[in-house]
Every structure is written in structure tokens, then in C-alpha cells.
Design an enzyme around this catalytic site. Structure first.
Site, mmCIF file in Angstrom:
data_model
loop_
_atom_site.group_PDB
_atom_site.id
_atom_site.type_symbol
_atom_site.label_atom_id
_atom_site.label_comp_id
_atom_site.label_asym_id
_atom_site.label_seq_id
_atom_site.Cartn_x
_atom_site.Cartn_y
_atom_site.Cartn_z
ATOM 1 N N LYS A 176 2.862 -14.863 4.779
ATOM 2 C CA LYS A 176 3.002 -16.084 3.905
ATOM 3 C C LYS A 176 4.840 -15.770 3.759
ATOM 4 C CE LYS A 176 1.668 -18.556 0.551
ATOM 5 N NZ LYS A 176 0.800 -19.623 0.512
ATOM 6 N N ASP A 202 -3.716 -18.162 3.403
ATOM 7 C CA ASP A 202 -4.639 -19.495 2.717
ATOM 8 C C ASP A 202 -4.786 -20.154 3.657
ATOM 9 O OD1 ASP A 202 -1.530 -20.253 3.227
ATOM 10 O OD2 ASP A 202 -2.154 -21.065 1.188
ATOM 11 N N ASP A 219 -6.385 -5.965 5.846
ATOM 12 C CA ASP A 219 -7.746 -5.102 4.711
ATOM 13 C C ASP A 219 -8.342 -6.627 4.196
ATOM 14 O OD1 ASP A 219 -8.796 -3.578 3.181
ATOM 15 O OD2 ASP A 219 -7.444 -3.278 1.364
ATOM 16 N N TYR A 221 0.805 -1.628 0.215
ATOM 17 C CA TYR A 221 -0.306 -0.283 0.188
ATOM 18 C C TYR A 221 0.885 0.940 0.180
ATOM 19 C CZ TYR A 221 -3.858 -2.786 0.685
ATOM 20 O OH TYR A 221 -5.574 -3.509 0.537
#
Ligand code: NAD
Length: 364
Positions: free
Chosen positions: A192, A226, A250, A125
Site C-alpha cells: 500500500k 486492495d 497473513d 507483528y
């Protein structure tokens, strides 16, 4: 009870309607708030020619605490997003979004009570991007290849994902401190790290370091994003406080809002070292603005978070109880909530607000 001066930014769209509802509920809770109004969004463009006037930022700096209605981001006008600008100006590094099931809603899960803590300042971002075919993209691709880091296709656009030790430490520490102050027992860090070792891996390493400082007081675990998403839709009640870098935060905070009943009831806060700005997760809902249909619950629950922040825990708890009582009775509910259930009479913003105010008044 101490008096607090708070900057109220009604915003635009449904903002003024739900701000009025929120003020009535806060007044009925007994909290002593002196409101100072400041403008942002369409009213500010009309009055000052900009959606975020310097006077509004100054007002928040002066009072340290603000509550804000949603603001439309005009498309194609060159105005930047008020929300992004406010976060940057005031360095509001933590975005806090509780997701909790309310009684009476036909949810698949009845016992969700988690808080999403999202890093608000970096990650993808930051907006550092090289356009496909640009000299910057070509240069970056060359450097990456020269350094032996890999190959980037010559027709690729590139977005940069910086994750720093300092910002990771700040957000994870905020999550643990929030857990301690709210009497919560577990923090889950989501990442991740198995793929992005130097960004998410760094975030996880810092999270583990910070977690050690809270050992014995707050439990810690981590999940790969995930797998975490699958856990969220199969067994969300296992999560308590969840801390994530900006992008996952987000996405996951919308997922969490959806699990417990949607945008109309999802509150939030943007916290900085000096200032805090409380606001609902939803936007200005132009499709229903000015029609008296909006659900003010999300902004009212944001006000309850604000009262906690101001140390007015009793008033905050009273507001949450009043909202829960109105939802569990199920008689006075706005259209968005009715659409989720078996139907029934639809209450206006004002009727719903009056029902919540009445609960607070009968309690006092
Ligand atoms: P939105 O959240 O405004 O609306 C999405 C849908 O949810 C609409 O159907 C709307 O009617 C409904 N909805 C939202 N809040 C509701 C409420 N309190 N009660 C009942 N129904 C509600 O999202 P959008 O349409 O994508 O965005 C509209 C504008 O808001 C855009 O300009 C966007 O940039 C802006 N926005 C602002 C903020 C903010 O100020 N914090 C956040 C998100 C979007």
C-alpha cells in the site's frame, strides 16, 4: 537415495493423528527419512512445564529441518505462542504458502497455482504497541507533533509498523530465488505504497531493485493490496509467486487457502537461513481432535515441500500425484472435503491415508 534426519514435532490436538498419516505417506514415497521426535504444545507442557522446551529448539537446530503438527495456544495461561517463539528463535524469515486447486473439488476456479511468500519477522507483528492513555503513547504523540509529522488523538492506542531495507530485500530475494528454483515465471509484490511511503513504499522500492537482478529470467509486477484482493477473487490464476509484508501476507494467504478448498489442504513452510520448519496452515482443530476425522492433506503436502527442500523432488512429485489421484477419484475423502461437495461417504483419516499410500505403492 540419501538418508535425511528430520525433527518431527507432532504437536497436539489433531497433530499426532495427521503426523502419523504424513509419516506413512512419506515412507510409501520411497524417501529415506530418519525421524527424531520432539515435543511442543500440550504434551510438552505436561512433560517439561513449557510448550516449547529448549530441547525441541536444539533438536531443530541440530537437524536443520523439521516438520511440525499444529499446537494449541492456551488462552490466559501466560504461555507465549509456540509458533511465534519458534519463528523468532530460529529467525525463520520467510513464510511460504502454496495455494493450488486440487482436482475434484467444487471450486469456482480450477486453475489456481500460486505461492504466497510472506515476510515473517517485522511489520505490525513486531508487537511494539503503546496502550491508549499510557505515558509512551503520550510521548510518541508529542514527538510526532513536534516533528511536524501530524497529530495523533490523545485517546489513541498506537501500533508500530517497522519495515526495513534488509528484511524486505531478504524476502523479495527469497521469492525470486524460489521462482527460479521452481521454474516459475512471475513475482508480484503487494503493498500500500501510495499511503505508507516509508514502510510499504520502502518495500516496493527494494522489490523493484531486487527485480532488476532477475530481469529476463523472472517477470515482476506490483499491485496495491486492495486492488490485489479484488483480482484474487475475480481472476486468481493470473498470479504465480506473490511476495508481501507480514500483515498483508497473513490475510492474503488465508484468502488464497479459501479460494482453493480451505484449511484441510493448505500446506506451508517457515524458512530461515539455517533451519526450515514445515507445517500445515491450520491449527490443532480441538473440535475434531482424537476422532479420526482430520484431513491430513495439508501436512502431507507440507511434507512434499520439505522433500523438495531436501532435494528429493521425485518423492515430492509422487506424493502430490497420489493426493491428486485420490481427490480426482473422489471416493475416499474426509468430512471437511465432503462438506464442500455433493456429499458421499466420509472417509476417516486412516482410510484417506491408506488410499494415498496405495496410489504410491502401485506406482513403485
Ligand atoms: P483451526 O485451524 O484449528 O480450526 C478451524 C476449523 O477448521 C475447525 O472447525 C477445525 O475442525 C477445522 N480444521 C482445521 N484443520 C483441519 C483438518 N486438517 N481437517 C479437518 N478440519 C480441519 O483453528 P482454531 O480453531 O482457530 O485454532 C485452534 C487452536 O490452534 C488454537 O489454539 C490456535 O491458537 C491454534 N493454531 C495453531 C496453529 C499452528 O500450530 N500452526 C495455527 C493456527 C492456529
Amino acid at each position: 537415495m540419501a538418508q535425511h534426519t528430520v525433527t518431527l514435532i507432532p504437536g497436539d490436538g489433531i497433530g499426532p493423528e495427521i503426523s502419523e498419516a504424513m509419516r506413512a505417506v512419506v515412507a510409501a514415497s520411497g524417501a529415506d527419512i530418519a525421524w527424531e521426535q520432539a515435543e511442543a504444545g500440550l504434551p510438552a507442557i505436561e512433560q517439561y512445564g513449557t510448550p516449547l522446551p529448549a530441547s525441541t529448539i536444539e533438536a531443530v537446530r541440530k537437524n536443520k529441518v523439521a516438520i511440525k503438527g499444529p499446537v494449541t495456544t492456551p488462552v490466559g495461561t501466560g504461555f507465549r505462542s509456540v509458533n511465534v517463539a519458534l519463528r523468532k528463535e530460529l529467525k525463520l524469515y520467510a513464510n511460504v504458502r502454496p495455494a493450488r486447486t486440487l482436482p475434484g473439488l467444487p471450486n469456482r476456479f480450477t486453475d489456481v497455482d500460486m505461492v504466497i511468500v510472506r515476510e515473517n519477522t517485522e511489520d505490525l507483528y513486531v508487537g511494539i504497541e503503546c496502550e491508549q492513555g499510557s505515558p509512551a503513547a503520550a510521548h510518541l504523540a508529542r514527538v510526532i507533533e513536534q516533528e511536524g509529522l501530524g497529530t495523533i488523538a490523545s485517546d489513541a492506542g498506537i501500533s508500530v509498523k517497522p519495515i526495513s531495507v534488509s528484511a524486505s530485500r531478504d524476502i523479495v530475494r527469497y521469492a525470486f530465488d524460489y521462482a527460479v528454483s521452481q521454474g516459475r515465471s512471475k513475482v508480484t509484490a503487494v503493498h500500500k505504497a501510495n499511503i505508507m511511503k516509508h514502510s510499504d513504499g520502502l518495500f516496493l522500492r527494494v522489490a523493484r531493485e531486487v527485480a532488476r537482478e532477475y530481469e529476463g529470467r523472472v517477470a515482476f509486477e506490483d499491485r496495491i493490496v486492495d486492488a490485489f484482493c479484488m483480482n484474487m477473487v475475480t481472476n486468481p490464476s493470473q498470479f504465480d509467486i506473490v511476495v508481501l509484508p507480514n500483515l498483508y501476507g497473513d490475510i492474503v494467504s488465508d484468502l488464497a487457502a479459501g479460494l482453493v478448498g480451505g484449511l484441510g489442504i493448505a500446506p506451508g513452510a517457515n524458512i530461515g537461513r539455517e533451519e526450515a520448519v514445515f507445517e500445515a496452515v491450520h491449527g490443532s482443530a480441538p473440535d475434531i481432535a482424537g476422532q479420526g476425522k482430520a484431513n491430513p492433506t495439508a501436512l502431507i503436502l507440507s511434507a512434499a515441500m520439505m522433500l523438495d527442500y531436501l532435494g528429493e523432488m521425485d518423492a515430492a512429485a509422487a506424493i502430490r500425484e497420489a493426493i491428486e489421484a485420490v481427490f480426482s477419484e473422489g471416493r475416499t475423502l474426509t468430512a471437511d472435503i465432503r462438506a464442500m461437495s455433493q456429499g458421499g461417504a466420509v472417509a476417516s483419516t486412516k482410510e484417506f491415508t491408506a488410499a494415498v499410500v496405495e496410489k504410491l505403492q502401485t506406482r513403485r
